[in-house]
Each structure stands twice: as structure tokens, then as C-alpha cells.
Design an enzyme around this catalytic site. Structure first.
Site, short mmCIF file in Angstrom:
data_model
loop_
_atom_site.label_atom_id
_atom_site.label_comp_id
_atom_site.label_asym_id
_atom_site.label_seq_id
_atom_site.Cartn_x
_atom_site.Cartn_y
_atom_site.Cartn_z
N HIS A 86 0.82 -1.22 0.00
CA HIS A 86 0.00 0.00 0.00
C HIS A 86 0.85 1.25 0.00
O HIS A 86 0.35 2.35 -0.28
CB HIS A 86 -1.00 -0.01 1.17
CG HIS A 86 -0.43 0.33 2.49
ND1 HIS A 86 -0.13 -0.61 3.45
CD2 HIS A 86 -0.11 1.52 3.05
CE1 HIS A 86 0.34 -0.02 4.53
NE2 HIS A 86 0.37 1.27 4.31
N ASP A 132 0.02 -7.62 1.79
CA ASP A 132 0.48 -6.24 1.76
C ASP A 132 2.01 -6.19 1.84
O ASP A 132 2.59 -5.85 2.86
CB ASP A 132 -0.15 -5.47 2.92
CG ASP A 132 0.09 -3.97 2.85
OD1 ASP A 132 0.51 -3.48 1.78
OD2 ASP A 132 -0.15 -3.30 3.87
N GLY A 222 5.21 3.01 15.15
CA GLY A 222 5.81 2.42 13.97
C GLY A 222 5.41 3.20 12.74
O GLY A 222 4.99 4.33 12.82
N SER A 224 3.89 2.54 8.49
CA SER A 224 3.52 1.63 7.42
C SER A 224 4.75 1.18 6.64
O SER A 224 5.61 1.98 6.28
CB SER A 224 2.55 2.31 6.46
OG SER A 224 1.26 2.35 6.97
N GLY A 225 4.81 -0.12 6.34
CA GLY A 225 5.94 -0.66 5.59
C GLY A 225 7.15 -1.00 6.43
O GLY A 225 8.11 -1.61 5.94
#
Length: 271
Positions: A86, A132, A222, A224-225
């Protein structure tokens, strides 16, 4: 309050600058079909993380789009990085993406690496946020001070509920706040799939996902990714979770140990 949001952290109404506006656009993806779902609230500040040295997280990368930080990523070999699909779908391209390594500061320092190729998982589903995962190949080898690959777990790897793990990134530390300049990390427990499915609904948590977190300690610190790590091995990629970060619902990560994800990584990178 709507329940779902990419675990890059909590939704905020506005960010102060262009980079934070851009970051928000890549970190608000949510599964469809559950817009009316209400989750238990966790009152108070989002807590649980601390600033950390890049020397202790040499695999951590800042994924950038046109020079602005949008997501986290991790070094997994001399020329390959790992992130979330994403984060790397349109409008992000190999030409617009770069990776900063070797710096705890998301704005300066370290080394900027150009990206030659982005491969998103062919079965990534933007509606369910399943599978994802993406891999990025750099034009030059990852090298420099405080830059090193992390080992990723083999296919079939699972961890018991309660296993302590660490997630790191540049995500929000308080609802309505702004992105921290320096890298942060938080220690969180793995949550069993049975528990996670009970929380979110059985059909919403696939075998391509792994869950972690506890009240007051969440991947709101954290990004994303970014990497979820235990025992020096990465087993998760920050994917999605609840609007009320740090609440009673576990955060959800792409499960590197799932065959459909691990085989994708291996077939494209050789790792």
C-alpha cells in the site's frame, strides 16, 4: 469512530507541512466494508515507544516519494528492500522513490539510495489489505555507516502468542500530533491468530497476516511498511490496524512467514 487505518499511526485531521500531508495520504488505507465498526477506546496519550539509535536498527529505512518521507522499509540484502504494497502502488514509481538509510533522522543524514525497480505482490488486495508486501531494488548496493540487512524468517515460521517483538519507525506518538524527526521503537507482544480473529472477525485476518500489540503499546510508534522483528529476524511488515492506536485491538502486519508472502520475496530477490 471508524476502526480501521494503516498502522502508520492514528488519523489526524491536519498536518503542518507538505511532507506530513503526503505521509498521511499513504498511511490512511483501510479495509472496506467495516465503516460502521466501533472499537473500544483506550483513553489517554499514545504511549510505549522511545527514541532509538540507528546503530541498533541498521536495517531501518525511510521510504520517500519525490524526496518526502511516506513510509518505512527495511534492508534485506545488498540491493533489495522490503516494504508494504500500500506504500508502493501508484503514484509511487521507481523514478519517484528513494530510500534513506543509516540515519535515525528522517529529514537528514545517512545515504539516499535511488530505486531501480518496485515489485508489488501480484495478489495484493487494496480492499482487504491482504498480501500487503512489496520489494524495491536499488540502483546501487546498500552501503555506509549504520546500514545492514536484517534476516527475514523462512516460510512456515510462526511465533507463540506473547513473544516479545519490536516495531520501529517514524509514526505519530500522540493523536493529533506530528511526525517525530527521530526514529522510535516500541516493544510489543505477538497476538495469536485466534485472539486476533476474535477481535477483528475471523474472515478479516488471513494467514497472510500476523498480529501484535497490547493496550498502550502499539505500532502507533511504527510506520507503514516498517519492520516487526524478534530475535534479530524480521517476521512482519506494518500494515493496518485501528484508528484508536494503542487500544484493545491488535495491530495487523503482513506475515513474512506465510508461504504466499515468503515465496514472493524469494522469487523476486533471491533472499
Amino acid at each position: 469512530m471508524k476502526a480501521f487505518i494503516v498502522l502508520a499511526l492514528c488519523v489526524v485531521s491536519a498536518f503542518a507541512g507538505l511532507e506530513e500531508d503526503l505521509w498521511t495520504s499513504f498511511n490512511k488505507v483501510r479495509p472496506t466494508g467495516l465503516e460502521g465498526y466501533e472499537e473500544p477506546r483506550f483513553d489517554g496519550r499514545i504511549v510505549g515507544g522511545n527514541e532509538v539509535s540507528i546503530g541498533n536498527f541498521p536495517y531501518q529505512l525511510s521510504l520517500r516519494h519525490n524526496g518526502n518521507h511516506i513510509c518505512g522499509a527495511s534492508v534485506i540484502s545488498s540491493n533489495w528492500a522490503l516494504s508494504a504494497a500500500h506504500c508502493t502502488v501508484s503514484p509511487v514509481t521507481a523514478g519517484s522513490a528513494t530510500l534513506r538509510g543509516g540515519s535515525a533522522n528522517r529529514l537528514s543524514g545517512g545515504v539516499i539510495f535511488a530505486v531501480a525497480q518496485i515489485v508489488n505482490h501480484p495478489q495484493y488486495n487494496a480492499n482487504t489489505i491482504n498480501n500487503d508486501v512489496s520489494v524495491l531494488r536499488t540502483t546501487t548496493s546498500f552501503s555506509g555507516a549504520n546500514i545492514a540487512a536484517i534476516t527475514i524468517v523462512p516460510s512456515g515460521t510462526n511465533f507463540a502468542g506473547g513473544t516479545r517483538s519490536v516495531v520501529s519507525g517514524w509514526g505519530l506518538t500522540a493523536a493529533g500530533g506530528s511526525l517525530p524527526t527521530n526514529l522510535r521503537a516500541v516493544d510489543i507482544p505477538v497476538v495469536t491468530l485466534a485472539t486476533c480473529r476474535n477481535q477483528w472477525g475471523a474472515a478479516r485476518i488471513t494467514d497472510s497476516m500476523v498480529c501484535a500489540g497490547e493496550p498502550g503499546r502499539d505500532s502507533c510508534n511504527g510506520d507503514s511498511g516498517g519492520p516487526l522483528v524478534t530475535g534479530g529476524r524480521q517476521f512482519g511488515i506494518v500494515s493496518w490496524g485501528a484508528v484508536q492506536c494503542g487500544g484493545n485491538l491488535a495491530g495487523v502486519y503482513a506475515n513474512i512467514g506465510a508461504a504466499v508472502i515468503r515465496n514472493f520475496i524469494s522469487s523476486n530477490t533471491g533472499v
